[in-house]
Write a protein that holds these residues in place. Structure first.
Motif, PDB file in Angstrom:
ATOM      1  N   ARG A   1       9.716   9.847 -35.473  1.00 50.04           N
ATOM      2  CA  ARG A   1      10.504   9.170 -34.304  1.00 50.04           C
ATOM      3  C   ARG A   1       9.487   8.841 -32.980  1.00 50.04           C
ATOM      4  N   ARG A   2      10.078   8.219 -32.401  1.00 49.11           N
ATOM      5  CA  ARG A   2       9.332   7.689 -31.318  1.00 49.11           C
ATOM      6  C   ARG A   2       9.183   8.571 -30.249  1.00 49.11           C
TER       7      ARG A   2
ATOM      8  N   ARG B   1       5.895  10.867 -31.501  1.00 50.67           N
ATOM      9  CA  ARG B   1       4.838  10.092 -31.229  1.00 50.67           C
ATOM     10  C   ARG B   1       4.196  10.193 -29.608  1.00 50.67           C
ATOM     11  N   VAL B   2       5.080  10.153 -28.801  1.00 46.97           N
ATOM     12  CA  VAL B   2       4.853   9.992 -27.401  1.00 46.97           C
ATOM     13  C   VAL B   2       4.472  11.537 -26.984  1.00 46.97           C
TER      14      VAL B   2
END
Length: 89
Positions: free
Chosen positions: A12-13, A16-17
Motif C-alpha cells: 500500500r501507499r 511506502r511512505v
C-alpha cells in the motif's frame, strides 16, 4: 520465490511512505552525527555549536533516530496485520 506471488498482498501507499520516511530520517540523523564527529575532530570549539545551524544538527540525531525506529516498528506491525488478514481470506 518471486516477489509478486499470489499469497503476498499488494504494497500500500502508506507502507511506502512510512518506509521512505523512516529511511530518510535515519539517514539524515546519521549524517548529522558524522558532521558533529568530523567538526569535533577538526578542532571546532564547544561554543561554536551554539550558533547557526549547529543546534539543529546536534539535536537531530537525538530525536530523529528514535522517530525512525518507531516508524519502522509501525511499518512492521502494519505489515504483520496485513499479511494476517490476507492469510485468513
Amino acid at each position: 520465490m518471486s516477489s509478486n506471488s499470489p499469497a503476498d498482498p499488494p504494497v500500500r501507499r502508506i507502507d511506502r511512505v512510512l518506509a521512505f520516511m523512516a529511511l530518510g530520517i535515519a539517514v539524515l540523523s546519521v549524517l548529522c552525527f558524522f558532521a558533529i564527529m568530523i567538526s569535533t575532530a577538526a578542532g571546532m570549539q564547544h561554543a561554536d555549536y551554539a550558533t547557526g545551524v549547529w543546534p539543529i544538527v546536534a539535536v537531530l540525531p537525538l530525536v530523529g533516530l528514535p522517530i525512525a525506529f518507531l516508524l519502522i516498528v509501525a511499518l512492521l506491525i502494519m505489515s504483520i496485520v496485513r499479511r494476517g488478514k490476507a492469510g485468513r481470506s
